[in-house]
Motif scaffolding. Sequence first.
Motif, short mmCIF file in Angstrom:
data_model
loop_
_atom_site.label_atom_id
_atom_site.label_comp_id
_atom_site.label_asym_id
_atom_site.label_seq_id
_atom_site.Cartn_x
_atom_site.Cartn_y
_atom_site.Cartn_z
N HIS A 163 0.83 -1.20 0.00
CA HIS A 163 0.00 0.00 0.00
C HIS A 163 0.87 1.25 0.00
CE1 HIS A 163 -2.63 3.04 2.27
NE2 HIS A 163 -3.05 3.00 1.02
N ALA A 170 5.80 1.07 4.20
CA ALA A 170 5.90 0.65 5.60
C ALA A 170 6.62 -0.68 5.66
CB ALA A 170 4.51 0.52 6.21
N SER A 180 -3.61 -3.26 7.28
CA SER A 180 -3.92 -4.44 6.44
C SER A 180 -3.13 -5.61 7.01
CB SER A 180 -3.50 -4.21 4.98
OG SER A 180 -4.42 -3.39 4.32
N PRO A 210 -6.44 -1.09 3.32
CA PRO A 210 -6.16 -0.40 2.06
C PRO A 210 -5.23 -1.16 1.11
CG PRO A 210 -4.88 0.61 3.78
CD PRO A 210 -5.75 -0.41 4.46
S1 FES Z 1 1.15 1.16 4.41
FE1 FES Z 1 0.51 -0.87 4.85
S2 FES Z 1 -1.64 -0.76 4.85
FE2 FES Z 1 -0.99 1.25 4.37
#
Ligand code: FES
Length: 107
Positions: A43, A46, A65, A78
């Motif tokens: 997404h 991260a 998520s 997301p």
């Molecule tokens: S950065 Fe992992 S769900 Fe948004």
Amino acid sequence: MIPVCPLDDLPPGESHRLDLTPPISVFRTDDGELYALDDTCTHQDASLADGWIEECAVECPLHASRFDLRTGKPDGLPAKTAVRTHPVVVVDGVIHVVLLSATEARS
Ligand code: FES
């Protein structure tokens, strides 16, 4: 195969990030099972190694998520796209990740 760390250095419920390109993380579940995934959430940017391991999934630390450690698939938004999975083996007490070619990883 890429050596990760001694099995005894990765307690259940913990992860170990390898700073490869792209980074890969190895996760050890509370049941002691080992899994490896591409570390970067699909997404946004991260590190899944900073997330939380629950049963056989890791929850992204940014927007929650949850990625199945067996398949790399997210359980819902997301994130929409799976992260790549990688085979893990333990040789002489040391965890190793087996890197597959892009073709092998898709099959
Ligand atoms: S950065 Fe992992 S769900 Fe948004």
